[in-house]
Design a protein around this motif. Structure first.
Motif, PDB file in Angstrom:
ATOM      1  N   GLY A  47     103.324  40.994 -15.870  1.00 53.78           N
ATOM      2  CA  GLY A  47     104.627  40.931 -17.182  1.00 53.78           C
ATOM      3  C   GLY A  47     103.414  41.069 -18.019  1.00 53.78           C
ATOM      4  N   HIS A  48     103.384  40.957 -19.388  1.00 54.60           N
ATOM      5  CA  HIS A  48     102.391  41.386 -20.972  1.00 54.60           C
ATOM      6  C   HIS A  48     101.403  40.236 -20.437  1.00 54.60           C
ATOM      7  CE1 HIS A  48     106.518  42.298 -22.339  1.00 54.60           C
ATOM      8  NE2 HIS A  48     105.817  42.628 -23.497  1.00 54.60           N
ATOM      9  N   GLN A  49     101.350  38.356 -19.921  1.00 57.05           N
ATOM     10  CA  GLN A  49     100.491  38.103 -20.146  1.00 57.05           C
ATOM     11  C   GLN A  49      98.803  38.667 -19.285  1.00 57.05           C
ATOM     12  OE1 GLN A  49      99.683  35.340 -22.104  1.00 57.05           O
ATOM     13  NE2 GLN A  49      97.725  35.523 -20.854  1.00 57.05           N
ATOM     14  N   ILE A  50      99.617  38.948 -18.004  1.00 56.91           N
ATOM     15  CA  ILE A  50      98.396  40.135 -17.068  1.00 56.91           C
ATOM     16  C   ILE A  50      97.993  40.878 -16.930  1.00 56.91           C
ATOM     17  CG2 ILE A  50      97.902  40.004 -14.978  1.00 56.91           C
ATOM     18  CD1 ILE A  50      98.411  37.223 -14.504  1.00 56.91           C
ATOM     19  N   VAL A  51      98.674  41.492 -17.972  1.00 57.71           N
ATOM     20  CA  VAL A  51      98.360  43.243 -18.897  1.00 57.71           C
ATOM     21  C   VAL A  51      97.046  42.785 -19.428  1.00 57.71           C
ATOM     22  CG1 VAL A  51      98.770  45.079 -20.366  1.00 57.71           C
ATOM     23  CG2 VAL A  51     100.347  44.438 -18.138  1.00 57.71           C
ATOM     24  N   ALA A  52      97.811  41.681 -20.875  1.00 57.32           N
ATOM     25  CA  ALA A  52      96.523  41.439 -21.361  1.00 57.32           C
ATOM     26  C   ALA A  52      94.919  40.929 -21.409  1.00 57.32           C
ATOM     27  CB  ALA A  52      97.227  40.602 -22.502  1.00 57.32           C
ATOM     28  N   GLU A  53      95.298  40.447 -20.169  1.00 57.36           N
ATOM     29  CA  GLU A  53      94.246  39.388 -19.203  1.00 57.36           C
ATOM     30  C   GLU A  53      93.551  40.924 -18.594  1.00 57.36           C
ATOM     31  OE1 GLU A  53      94.417  35.933 -17.108  1.00 57.36           O
ATOM     32  OE2 GLU A  53      96.541  35.160 -18.402  1.00 57.36           O
ATOM     33  N   VAL A  54      94.044  42.176 -18.212  1.00 58.57           N
ATOM     34  CA  VAL A  54      93.388  43.043 -17.576  1.00 58.57           C
ATOM     35  C   VAL A  54      92.602  43.987 -18.273  1.00 58.57           C
ATOM     36  CG1 VAL A  54      94.253  45.176 -16.053  1.00 58.57           C
ATOM     37  CG2 VAL A  54      95.220  42.987 -15.855  1.00 58.57           C
ATOM     38  N   LEU A  55      93.223  44.332 -19.720  1.00 53.15           N
ATOM     39  CA  LEU A  55      92.534  44.729 -20.424  1.00 53.15           C
ATOM     40  C   LEU A  55      91.154  44.061 -20.617  1.00 53.15           C
ATOM     41  CD1 LEU A  55      95.739  46.110 -22.337  1.00 53.15           C
ATOM     42  CD2 LEU A  55      95.026  47.505 -20.745  1.00 53.15           C
ATOM     43  N   ASP A  56      91.710  42.875 -21.476  1.00 52.13           N
ATOM     44  CA  ASP A  56      90.203  42.193 -21.822  1.00 52.13           C
ATOM     45  C   ASP A  56      88.970  42.836 -20.308  1.00 52.13           C
ATOM     46  OD1 ASP A  56      91.110  41.144 -23.504  1.00 52.13           O
ATOM     47  OD2 ASP A  56      91.765  39.133 -23.318  1.00 52.13           O
ATOM     48  N   LYS A  57      89.743  42.377 -19.098  1.00 46.02           N
ATOM     49  CA  LYS A  57      88.462  42.779 -18.609  1.00 46.02           C
ATOM     50  C   LYS A  57      87.460  43.822 -18.375  1.00 46.02           C
ATOM     51  CE  LYS A  57      87.911  41.255 -13.103  1.00 46.02           C
ATOM     52  NZ  LYS A  57      86.507  41.748 -13.130  1.00 46.02           N
ATOM     53  N   ALA A  58      88.910  44.878 -18.164  1.00 41.96           N
ATOM     54  CA  ALA A  58      88.658  46.864 -18.061  1.00 41.96           C
ATOM     55  C   ALA A  58      87.542  46.564 -19.245  1.00 41.96           C
ATOM     56  CB  ALA A  58      89.993  47.401 -18.200  1.00 41.96           C
ATOM     57  N   ARG A  59      87.983  46.035 -19.645  1.00 42.13           N
ATOM     58  CA  ARG A  59      86.844  46.226 -21.808  1.00 42.13           C
ATOM     59  C   ARG A  59      85.446  45.792 -20.991  1.00 42.13           C
ATOM     60  NH1 ARG A  59      87.694  45.322 -27.824  1.00 42.13           N
ATOM     61  NH2 ARG A  59      87.060  46.918 -28.820  1.00 42.13           N
ATOM     62  N   HIS A  60      85.903  44.398 -20.697  1.00 44.16           N
ATOM     63  CA  HIS A  60      84.021  43.582 -19.958  1.00 44.16           C
ATOM     64  C   HIS A  60      83.444  43.998 -19.292  1.00 44.16           C
ATOM     65  CE1 HIS A  60      82.723  40.497 -17.885  1.00 44.16           C
ATOM     66  NE2 HIS A  60      81.615  39.999 -18.440  1.00 44.16           N
ATOM     67  N   ASP A  61      84.399  44.130 -18.565  1.00 43.05           N
ATOM     68  CA  ASP A  61      83.827  45.318 -16.630  1.00 43.05           C
ATOM     69  C   ASP A  61      82.733  46.599 -17.957  1.00 43.05           C
ATOM     70  OD1 ASP A  61      85.023  42.964 -15.497  1.00 43.05           O
ATOM     71  OD2 ASP A  61      85.918  44.532 -13.911  1.00 43.05           O
ATOM     72  N   ARG A  62      83.631  47.150 -18.280  1.00 47.66           N
ATOM     73  CA  ARG A  62      82.563  48.466 -18.558  1.00 47.66           C
ATOM     74  C   ARG A  62      81.773  47.943 -19.770  1.00 47.66           C
ATOM     75  NH1 ARG A  62      85.793  52.859 -19.102  1.00 47.66           N
ATOM     76  NH2 ARG A  62      85.248  53.608 -21.455  1.00 47.66           N
ATOM     77  N   ARG A  63      81.636  47.141 -20.248  1.00 48.55           N
ATOM     78  CA  ARG A  63      80.826  47.075 -20.986  1.00 48.55           C
ATOM     79  C   ARG A  63      79.015  46.461 -20.535  1.00 48.55           C
ATOM     80  NH1 ARG A  63      83.344  43.302 -25.964  1.00 48.55           N
ATOM     81  NH2 ARG A  63      83.785  45.540 -27.223  1.00 48.55           N
ATOM     82  N   THR A  64      79.429  45.489 -18.886  1.00 53.45           N
ATOM     83  CA  THR A  64      78.692  44.785 -18.752  1.00 53.45           C
ATOM     84  C   THR A  64      77.778  46.534 -17.596  1.00 53.45           C
ATOM     85  OG1 THR A  64      79.669  45.579 -16.059  1.00 53.45           O
ATOM     86  CG2 THR A  64      79.742  42.810 -17.440  1.00 53.45           C
ATOM     87  N   VAL A  65      78.411  47.819 -17.142  1.00 53.33           N
ATOM     88  CA  VAL A  65      77.627  48.854 -16.893  1.00 53.33           C
ATOM     89  C   VAL A  65      77.405  49.636 -18.371  1.00 53.33           C
ATOM     90  CG1 VAL A  65      78.135  48.398 -14.742  1.00 53.33           C
ATOM     91  CG2 VAL A  65      79.759  49.694 -16.303  1.00 53.33           C
ATOM     92  N   ASN A  66      77.640  49.805 -19.788  1.00 54.15           N
ATOM     93  CA  ASN A  66      77.708  50.693 -20.891  1.00 54.15           C
ATOM     94  C   ASN A  66      78.651  51.858 -19.990  1.00 54.15           C
ATOM     95  OD1 ASN A  66      76.127  49.232 -22.714  1.00 54.15           O
ATOM     96  ND2 ASN A  66      74.214  49.792 -21.652  1.00 54.15           N
ATOM     97  N   ALA A  67      79.186  51.737 -19.945  1.00 49.69           N
ATOM     98  CA  ALA A  67      79.943  52.639 -19.078  1.00 49.69           C
ATOM     99  C   ALA A  67      80.543  54.445 -20.741  1.00 49.69           C
ATOM    100  CB  ALA A  67      81.553  52.527 -19.081  1.00 49.69           C
ATOM    101  N   ALA A  68      79.784  55.302 -19.807  1.00 52.76           N
ATOM    102  CA  ALA A  68      79.912  56.166 -20.657  1.00 52.76           C
ATOM    103  C   ALA A  68      80.810  56.770 -21.214  1.00 52.76           C
ATOM    104  CB  ALA A  68      78.463  57.347 -20.195  1.00 52.76           C
ATOM    105  N   ARG A  69      81.994  57.448 -19.993  1.00 50.92           N
ATOM    106  CA  ARG A  69      83.218  57.787 -20.378  1.00 50.92           C
ATOM    107  C   ARG A  69      84.619  56.255 -20.344  1.00 50.92           C
ATOM    108  NH1 ARG A  69      84.039  60.386 -13.979  1.00 50.92           N
ATOM    109  NH2 ARG A  69      85.562  60.921 -15.466  1.00 50.92           N
ATOM    110  N   PRO A  70      84.971  57.940 -20.909  1.00 48.26           N
ATOM    111  CA  PRO A  70      86.470  57.014 -21.321  1.00 48.26           C
ATOM    112  C   PRO A  70      87.275  56.698 -20.115  1.00 48.26           C
ATOM    113  CG  PRO A  70      85.930  58.676 -22.540  1.00 48.26           C
ATOM    114  CD  PRO A  70      85.609  59.032 -21.622  1.00 48.26           C
ATOM    115  N   LEU A  71      87.568  55.326 -20.576  1.00 47.62           N
ATOM    116  CA  LEU A  71      88.450  54.693 -19.124  1.00 47.62           C
ATOM    117  C   LEU A  71      89.983  55.202 -19.482  1.00 47.62           C
ATOM    118  CD1 LEU A  71      89.110  53.233 -16.931  1.00 47.62           C
ATOM    119  CD2 LEU A  71      89.995  51.135 -18.857  1.00 47.62           C
TER     120      LEU A  71
END
Ligand SMILES: C[S@@+](CC[C@H](N)C(=O)[O-])C[C@H]1O[C@@H](n2cnc3c(N)ncnc32)[C@H](O)[C@@H]1O
Length: 218
Positions: free
Chosen positions: A146-170
């Motif tokens: 549901g909505h809450q987990i989707v929001a948390e997954v998006l936050d996590k995806a953004r955080h995880d991408r920042r830890t590796v300085n992701a160069a490609r769009p998700l």
């Protein structure tokens, strides 16, 4: 209960012959059902398992312009159909995350019997919120929570991408996009495409609209 499941799988196989043929071709067994829990409005709203039809998966991968260097992560992968389909279509790595131990274990068994067992395929029995998304370039979600987990997954995806300085769009392919409003409100993803629900002749499988999102933060 086991007999009931077997009967249900037997009739699904008969009524969805194209999916049965793809399972045989890939050497896997992805028909099945597992009940969900919770309901709309609750944080712990976890959807039941039913697999996406193969044709829809291939169309979604085309919509997302799957490439040979993609790392595809199916959030709520069930028995792994999307993971095998993405690997078959040429993804560099395909991984599935599944909450229900029995489904994750069967997905793992599928990997060992599959004709794709030499490919980079991995399954994880865990909550999607505990999965590292730093390397993922394409997320597939078939309305798994549901909505809450989707929001948390998006936050996590953004955080995880920042830890590796992701160069490609998700990219995020969202099948049956019940919580699209959460993605739109996140502020760092843009809707770049959609696919209407398509009917499939000679199949009892359910089909859903899909939306495709791309990150705007790199
Ligand atoms: C609708 S099925 C989709 C199956 C598969 N992705 C496909 O398209 O064939 C949703 C799956 O998400 C799983 N799921 C729900 N919430 C989850 C969570 N928080 N973490 C991991 N898996 C979850 C369910 O157990 C179920 O197997």
């Amino acid at each position: 209960m086991l007999a009931g499941l077997r009967n249900r799988n037997f009739s699904a196989r008969l009524l969805q012959p194209a999916d049965e043929l793809w399972d045989r071709r890939l050497g896997v067994s992805t028909f099945g059902h597992h009940p969900g829990s919770g309901g709309p409005g609750e944080r712990e709203w976890y959807m039941h398992y039913i697999p996406s039809p193969y044709r829809d998966i291939f169309d979604v991968l085309d919509l997302a312009s799957l490439k040979e260097d993609d790392i595809v992560t199916d959030l709520g992968c069930g028995l792994g159909r999307v993971v095998f389909a993405a690997s078959h279509r040429g993804a560099r790595r395909a991984e599935g995350v599944e909450l229900i131990p029995a489904l994750a274990s069967q997905a793992q068994t599928n990997r060992t019997t599959s004709r794709l067992k030499d490919k980079d395929i991995a399954f994880f029995q865990r909550n999607v919120l505990d999965h590292d998304l730093s390397g993922t370039t394409l997320i597939y979600m078939f309305h798994s929570f549901g909505h809450q987990i989707v929001a948390e997954v998006l936050d996590k995806a953004r955080h995880d991408r920042r830890t590796v300085n992701a160069a490609r769009p998700l990219r995020i392919a969202y099948v049956n996009p019940v919580c699209d409003d959460v993605i739109a409100d996140a502020g760092w993803l843009r809707c770049v495409g959609s696919m209407p629900e398509k009917r499939q002749w000679l199949s009892s499988a359910l089909h859903y609209r899909t939306t495709l999102w791309v990150s705007t933060d790199c």
